[in-house]
Write an enzyme that holds these catalytic residues in place. Structure first.
Site: not given
Ligand code: WQD
Length: 345
Positions: A129, A154, A158
């Protein structure tokens, strides 16, 4: 090749199973169903046009894992390669339950690598990741950055599994390992028959938006709109799960030619998309405005990051092909056809 896909009933695993079959590989799935529903299997079989061999157990059970490899070899159907997706993957949960994450993600991997060594399986593709780059790496993230660190247990699993696989491969005759660092996987198979089906309230942006669109959730809360980005909301490198699946097939097919025993590859588009841009793209796909409010920043979020995908483009002859609008249209087809995800039974 005959490929064992661990976590093959999961979101990325199931899409990769289809891509492998379409590329002419034979697939065997092992999945504990801790993060997936068995009802995905008949849908996969319908899409693949064939029955699938599925073993339902937890890879932390070293005896069962060894027996899977031994029985396959005894039947003259030993595995040529492993694609390892299986693992717990909720960032927030890992902060609350670090012991569970280290035990499960590291234990299952060690059990798998031991069985591979014992039974002479020398090819591994690992589902890593972009989180391994931590919060110090310059953007776009490049595989040469080797101060790997992650802010969550998590993500640390990785980082550790990349290290473990590298060290085991270095002393195992003939091994080749590809470490695939995903950015933000979204989308669904164009049939709408399989897609992302997180349990409980989604942590990730796209499934949250799609559940708002289908009426399961009331509104999106945008976690912060005061970041130093184009529109104040966080920017991420979203990648269609079909492109991601193709990246796994490309990495698997390239292993024999891979010069290094172990090599990391970024799988991303190389472009950042903001939360609001993704939301508006989903509104276009759904055909109606989607309700949202702006809330406080979410702890641990970085303002913006995306991939330098040049290594995968050049060495794997792989690049993303699907657009943000493709990701939204395919997500919406899956979600609208399956408002509550896969059937429980
Ligand atoms: C993306 C953006 C949130 C939800 C995560 C894991 C990473 C990988 C991919 C496994 C951020 C914003 C989110 C919501 C929001 N997983 N958001 N409202 O955090 O980039 O990565 O998923 O490998 O390890 O950390 O993805 O989709 O959670 O968030 O505003 O209800 O969307 O703040 O800026 P992220 P995400």
């Amino acid at each position: 090749m005959r490929v064992l896909v661990t976590g093959g009933a999961g979101f990325i695993g199931s899409h990769t199973v289809l891509a492998l079959i379409e590329a002419g590989h034979e697939v065997v799935i092992v999945d504990s169903y801790i993060n997936a529903k068995p009802s995905v299997i008949p849908r996969l079989e319908a899409l693949a046009g064939k029955e699938l061999e599925v073993h339902a157990f937890d890879l932390c059970d070293a005896e069962k894992t060894d027996a899977l490899f031994a029985n396959a070899a005894q039947a003259g159907a030993g595995f040529d390669a492993v694609i390892h997706f299986a693992g717990l993957k909720a960032v927030g949960e890992s902060v609350a339950k670090p012991g569970l994450y280290y035990t499960n993600n590291l234990g299952s991997t060690l059990s798998l690598l031991t069985a591979m060594q014992k039974h002479g399986v020398t090819r591994l593709v690992f589902s890593s990741s972009a989180t391994v780059y931590g919060d110090k790496a310059p953007v776009p993230y490049n595989e040469e950055w080797d101060f790997l660190n992650s802010s969550s247990p998590y993500g640390q699993t990785k980082v550790m599994i990349e290290r473990i696989a590298t060290d085991v491969a270095a002393v195992s005759e003939g091994w080749k390992v590809a470490l695939l660092r995903y950015f933000n996987p979204v989308g669904a198979h164009p049939s709408g028959q399989i897609g992302e089906d997180p349990s409980g309230i989604p942590n990730n942006l796209m499934p949250y938006i799609s559940q708002v669109a289908v009426g399961r959730l009331a509104q999106l809360t945008v976690h912060g709109a005061d970041y130093p980005t184009t529109d104040g909301t966080c920017e991420r490198d979203y990648i269609h799960v079909m492109d991601l699946a193709a990246g796994h097939v490309a990495a698997l097919n390239h292993l024999d030619a891979q010069e290094d025993v172990t090599r990391a590859y970024n799988l991303g588009s190389g472009t950042g998309t903001s939360v609001l841009d993704l939301l508006h793209a989903m509104e276009r796909a759904v055909g109606k405005p989607l309700p949202y409010v702006v809330g406080p920043r979410r702890a641990g979020d970085l303002p913006a990051f995306w991939a330098d995908a040049a290594r995968a483009n050049a060495e794997l002859d792989w690049r993303t092909e699907k657009s943000i609008d493709d990701m939204c249209a395919d997500t919406w087809r899956w979600q609208s056809q399956n408002p509550h995800g896969f059937p429980e039974e």
